[in-house]
Design an enzyme around this catalytic site. Sequence first.
Site, PDB file in Angstrom:
ATOM      1  N   GLU A 164      15.756  24.651  10.302  1.00 54.12           N
ATOM      2  CA  GLU A 164      14.716  23.976   9.520  1.00 54.12           C
ATOM      3  C   GLU A 164      15.284  22.616   9.137  1.00 54.12           C
ATOM      4  O   GLU A 164      16.365  22.545   8.546  1.00 54.12           O
ATOM      5  CB  GLU A 164      14.397  24.813   8.285  1.00 54.12           C
ATOM      6  CG  GLU A 164      13.043  24.537   7.706  1.00 54.12           C
ATOM      7  CD  GLU A 164      12.716  25.497   6.576  1.00 54.12           C
ATOM      8  OE1 GLU A 164      12.711  26.723   6.798  1.00 54.12           O
ATOM      9  OE2 GLU A 164      12.489  25.012   5.466  1.00 54.12           O
ATOM     10  N   GLU A 216      16.023  31.866   4.592  1.00 51.99           N
ATOM     11  CA  GLU A 216      16.577  31.537   3.279  1.00 51.99           C
ATOM     12  C   GLU A 216      16.512  32.727   2.328  1.00 51.99           C
ATOM     13  O   GLU A 216      16.083  32.588   1.174  1.00 51.99           O
ATOM     14  CB  GLU A 216      15.839  30.340   2.678  1.00 51.99           C
ATOM     15  CG  GLU A 216      15.973  29.086   3.516  1.00 51.99           C
ATOM     16  CD  GLU A 216      15.395  27.838   2.846  1.00 51.99           C
ATOM     17  OE1 GLU A 216      14.764  27.956   1.786  1.00 51.99           O
ATOM     18  OE2 GLU A 216      15.597  26.740   3.399  1.00 51.99           O
TER      19      GLU A 216
HETATM   20  C1  GAL Z   1      12.632  25.429   2.745  1.00 54.79           C
HETATM   21  C2  GAL Z   1      11.819  26.685   2.998  1.00 54.79           C
HETATM   22  C3  GAL Z   1      10.443  26.366   3.514  1.00 54.79           C
HETATM   23  C4  GAL Z   1       9.838  25.273   2.681  1.00 54.79           C
HETATM   24  C5  GAL Z   1      10.715  24.062   2.764  1.00 54.79           C
HETATM   25  C6  GAL Z   1      10.174  22.849   2.065  1.00 54.79           C
HETATM   26  O1  GAL Z   1      13.649  25.662   1.851  1.00 54.79           O
HETATM   27  O2  GAL Z   1      12.455  27.505   3.933  1.00 54.79           O
HETATM   28  O3  GAL Z   1       9.644  27.529   3.474  1.00 54.79           O
HETATM   29  O4  GAL Z   1       9.743  25.748   1.387  1.00 54.79           O
HETATM   30  O5  GAL Z   1      11.943  24.388   2.166  1.00 54.79           O
HETATM   31  O6  GAL Z   1      11.103  21.805   2.146  1.00 54.79           O
END
Ligand code: GAL
Length: 825
Positions: free
Chosen positions: A515, A439
């Site tokens: 993710e 990100e």
């Molecule tokens: C994402 C990020 C992670 C964590 C997660 C929580 O955007 O890559 O590191 O912050 O959100 O939902």
Amino acid sequence: MSALFGRWALVGLGALAFSLPARPALAQARQEYLLTTDWKFSKGDVPDAAKPEFKDAKWQTVSVPHDWAIYGPFDGNNDLQKVKIEQNNEQTATLKAGRTGGLPFIGTGWYRRRLAVPGFRAGKRAVLLFDGAMSNAQVFVNGREVGRWPYGYNSFSFDITAFLKAGADNTLAVRLQNQPEASRWYPGAGLYRNVHLLLTDDVHIPVWGTYLTTSDITAQTARVKLRTQVEAPTGARPALRLVTEIRDAAGKVVATSTSSLAAAAKPDFEQNLEVPQPKLWSPETPVLYTASSRLYAGQTLKDEYRTRFGIRSFKFEAGKGFSLNGQPRKFKGVCNHHDLGPLGAAVNPAALRRQLALLKDMGCDAIRTSHNMPAPELVSLADEMGFMLMVEAFDEWKSPKVKNGYSQYFDQWAEKDLVNMVRRDRNHPSVIMWSIGNEVPDQSNPNGPVLAKRLQDIVRREDPTRPIAAGMDRFDDDFKYGLAPVVEIPGFNYKPHRYAEALSKLPQGFLLGSETASTVSSRGVYKFPVVMAKEKKYDDNQCSSYDLEACSWSQTPDEEFAAQDDLPNVIGEFVWTGFDYLGEPTPYDEKWPSHSSMFGMLDLAGLPKDRYYLYRARWNTAQPTLHLLPHWTWPGREGQTTPVFCYTSYPSAELFVNGVSQGRQTKAKSDRPQTRYRLMWNDVKYAPGAIKVVAYDAQGKAVAEETVRTAGPPHHIKLSADHTALAADGQDLAYVTVRVEDAEGNLCPDAADLLQVAVSGAGRFRAMANGDPTSLEPFHQPQMHAFHGQVVAIIQASNQAGAVQLNVSGAGLQVGAMQLKTAIK
Ligand code: GAL
């Protein structure tokens, strides 16, 4: 672990010499020492602390790995950040107290140690290898700085030969400094990973000096190419010979090769060997081989180096997706941060092994080391236990996410950091792909794809055998500015609703859920009424375990499952997260005392939440899952609607409340993805007694049942350990789950008793945790309140063989007792 090595003998390094007493010849060529004991530590900056004559007697004596901040105390003013978190769609900056865990990791710390280097003399070389030091390491030997390394997650080494005195005591000093607003989670502090001292001949194989690849794999043979680098003083390059033997997991030699190089030649060897009838590495069959190389000048053994590896092939193909050893599969992955809950960042192989065993039982086969280089022990355990790794480098490139984050080092250090990441881990079969970033805000400018190409070129130069991924969250910008088509493996974070659109645009022909989910829950906590919600907050700073609550940008697991199942060329997911971690207590980022995350399938103590079973039902195809929620002890809720969910691998089940059927549910598609993946009885009225579920297989046969009963008053303490036979190595850990139960052995699901742990004999109390993200109780004190009836106590073996007696007590409860055994292994 390979039969060649002892239990903890040296995870993580290609060269594994010092713990092999059975082969004394090696000890002469190469010695390796782990610098674990007798360190002196002081928090705060200390002038002259690098000097040999500095008096450190009053400093604390610690052993390394050491995390100076995990002992607390928790305080909302530690690294208090006034920030607008852009990736959370925040519009204004607000004060975030627990974002990095509320622990005292900011500031400077010094470590000092006597450095005895037995056998060091002219013609020898000494190297210090740090597996990771948090952060901004400056390393001094005998008062002189030998080098520095800013990024706290990377491994690095310095040749200290010119700084050492032969036949004398030397002094090693390390200064570390953590800045405020440098992280989005708890980074830990100090020498939190191992420090190695390597002693070799002048003519030697350097740190990470081999590169082994396998190819042309058939049932009959596999080709192994081993490149071995040799370093020698300039002007003194003798003729060299490299003898390599490949051994299988049983230690049998299956291939050999001898190569020679003339004097003064560029001393890099390339050997090609063939392994007959190769046994392939996969998560289900983590078979390992070892290449042992001996380097000779004439008849003199100069060095020995071992490279452990696995034989496997994989492909990422447009229109087909991912396959391993010719078998198509999708990643059943989790993202994890590096901290080990109550142990903080201080690495411990037993703690990692327990985490991996829990993930394995869930059916997980892959881990993303978000958002940085992992401990080498994790990579070695992933080789041994069978996990595919996405090893990630960065959470930001040139544009910052946090004021003092990696962006300040990016220009000067990104290449060096990538080179070390790849060279350290490129021989590991578990590593399937690299990730250059998560990100990164550079997604939103035209420089993003330029930077990505540069980083990918570096990684590809160091390892052309693995593809390179990135986790992207700014979907429109990723196509507008062009990052998405450039990254070899396009990973999208939290975008199942846009996968189809992405696939129609991506030249790669597949995509990864890099993710996913970020569903939030607290173990044992259930909120009513049961409704889907985003950013839902409660007065007690907890989230509901009905698994219907997520963040504004994230989803419930089922939404991702549906996209994964319905769309071809979506190659799997990495769920945020396997375990709760310190820091990022979303949705309570602004509400101290919340200081640890709620995204985990397992809590901070490593106890499974309900969600663990939702994934297990889908991922563990070898064993059935049948799990009921919530608990059934609700005094005061009599007659009120109390939905019951069942997470199961079976297609349908019937629920009974006190023997009365509530009907049969079958997983089926509807306008709610949940009905496809869970069985839900939404209108159940609570009555004390028992709920029972009877599961049916696809043929309609009743095959399993599960009952949850209303608990009576707390009566006794029940202990169970993840293992009871420990290695007497001063490191091994037993994780003991402590439950408050009623007289019949039911968990008392709301028990919050203060529990005291007493340990005697050949072990000691190390830490405990209850999984409550709001608890300010220190982890290293042997007492803690139960959270929803449970805590986990961690007991550490001593170096003595013997018995460890553990007693856990609480007012008005029968004591829980257990004996562990330690043995020299
Ligand atoms: C994402 C990020 C992670 C964590 C997660 C929580 O955007 O890559 O590191 O912050 O959100 O939902």
